[in-house]
Write an enzyme that holds these catalytic residues in place. Structure first.
Site, PDB file in Angstrom:
ATOM      1  N   ASP A  93      23.338  15.118  -1.730  1.00  0.00           N
ATOM      2  CA  ASP A  93      24.347  16.231  -1.018  1.00  0.00           C
ATOM      3  C   ASP A  93      23.775  17.119  -0.163  1.00  0.00           C
ATOM      4  O   ASP A  93      22.696  17.795  -0.291  1.00  0.00           O
ATOM      5  CB  ASP A  93      24.683  17.132  -2.263  1.00  0.00           C
ATOM      6  CG  ASP A  93      25.716  16.498  -3.456  1.00  0.00           C
ATOM      7  OD1 ASP A  93      25.651  15.067  -3.224  1.00  0.00           O
ATOM      8  OD2 ASP A  93      26.313  16.981  -4.321  1.00  0.00           O
TER       9      ASP A  93
ATOM     10  N   HIS B  20      18.433  10.159  -4.470  1.00  0.00           N
ATOM     11  CA  HIS B  20      18.780   8.774  -4.806  1.00  0.00           C
ATOM     12  C   HIS B  20      18.319   7.681  -3.663  1.00  0.00           C
ATOM     13  O   HIS B  20      18.375   8.100  -2.538  1.00  0.00           O
ATOM     14  CB  HIS B  20      20.360   8.670  -5.140  1.00  0.00           C
ATOM     15  CG  HIS B  20      20.427   9.672  -6.505  1.00  0.00           C
ATOM     16  ND1 HIS B  20      20.905   9.042  -7.488  1.00  0.00           N
ATOM     17  CD2 HIS B  20      20.481  10.649  -6.469  1.00  0.00           C
ATOM     18  CE1 HIS B  20      21.050  10.033  -8.361  1.00  0.00           C
ATOM     19  NE2 HIS B  20      20.930  11.073  -7.910  1.00  0.00           N
TER      20      HIS B  20
ATOM     21  N   SER C 219      15.461  21.729   0.186  1.00  0.00           N
ATOM     22  CA  SER C 219      14.735  21.142   1.088  1.00  0.00           C
ATOM     23  C   SER C 219      15.630  20.309   1.984  1.00  0.00           C
ATOM     24  O   SER C 219      16.948  20.369   2.298  1.00  0.00           O
ATOM     25  CB  SER C 219      13.700  20.356   0.620  1.00  0.00           C
ATOM     26  OG  SER C 219      12.580  20.216   1.395  1.00  0.00           O
TER      27      SER C 219
END
Length: 261
Positions: free
Chosen positions: A86, A142, A227
């Site tokens: 995201d 992911h 980050s």
């Protein structure tokens, strides 16, 4: 003068020992008292979290939370490159003779981002995408494409902020900060998933020992605080979604474009 002062303060505060202290507190039981306030301050979608707020034992455990099943849909198209996180897109475009142009006003080279790796030449005329995770976001990373992990590389470095200020006013933070790079060979070529640490990040960690073969959407790693992930695709292996632009918000699992091959 103000910009210089802020830059100097950031230089002084971006030491590893400060991040270690911050990380130590975030992993302490005392930090659990901050979880409700932290969630409210950053507008975190707590209803998506795997557990209730009271069940998290530390702020770090909450920050690296998993989501409830079904909260994200992984694009199942065989050619789709899925967003690994995201995030907000803070840089994207073709790589010009090994240079990623104008990321918040600064140019970066693939060589410096990949720390002089012999693999860098494969990306000299490829495509890049910079994905910034704010404290609001889900912080697990992911796998963006099914394939075979060909190499994992850890590059020690600084912990400068990678937010808007850091990218604009600090010197090429994406290639100076600590990085964890995963190279994945897919049907059409190779992709580099560059995970960039940031200020107050005590570490970047793999979610589990990685198998040689990985499936799109599987957990890869996670950040302990906000980050950035930089995706690199080899030349003639990727066509980005035409509607993507700077400032676009993407969610983990949605297609960023089509892989060729």
């Amino acid at each position: 003068m103000t910009k210089w002062l802020l830059r100097a303060m950031t230089e002084l505060s971006s030491r590893k020992w400060i991040s270690r202290l911050t990380g130590k507190f975030a992993q302490s039981s005392a930090s659990r008292l901050m979880i409700p306030r932290f969630a409210k301050l950053y507008g975190i979608a707590v209803e998506e979290a795997e557990k209730e707020l009271r069940e998290y034992r530390t702020l770090n455990e909450f920050f690296t939370r998993r989501l409830k099943p079904g909260m994200r849909t992984i694009d199942s198209g065989p050619a789709a490159l899925a967003s690994p996180v995201d995030a907000v897109i803070t840089g994207l475009g073709p790589i010009n003779a090994g240079t990623m142009m104008n990321i918040k006003g600064q140019d970066y080279t693939v060589d410096e981002l990949l720390n002089g790796s012999s693999r860098a030449k494969s990306y000299y005329h490829g495509y890049y995408m910079v994905l910034y995770l704010s404290p609001t976001d889900y912080h697990r990373i992911h796998v963006p494409v099914s394939g075979v992990v060909t190499e994992n590389v850890h590059i020690p470095g600084k912990v400068y902020p990678v937010n808007d200020f850091g990218l604009k006013h600090m010197k090429r933070v994406l290639s100076r900060n600590e990085r964890l790079i995963t190279y994945i060979r897919h049907q059409g070529g190779e992709a580099a998933v560059v995970k960039v640490g940031a200020m107050n990040v005590s570490s970047i960690k793999y979610a589990a020992p990685l198998p040689k073969s990985v499936e799109k959407g599987a957990e890869l790693a996670y950040f302990e605080f906000g980050s950035t992930v930089v995706l690199l695709l080899e030349e003639d292996t990727f066509t980005p979604r035409p509607d993507l632009k700077l400032g676009t918000k993407v969610r983990m699992g949605e297609s960023l474009g089509e892989l060729r091959g």
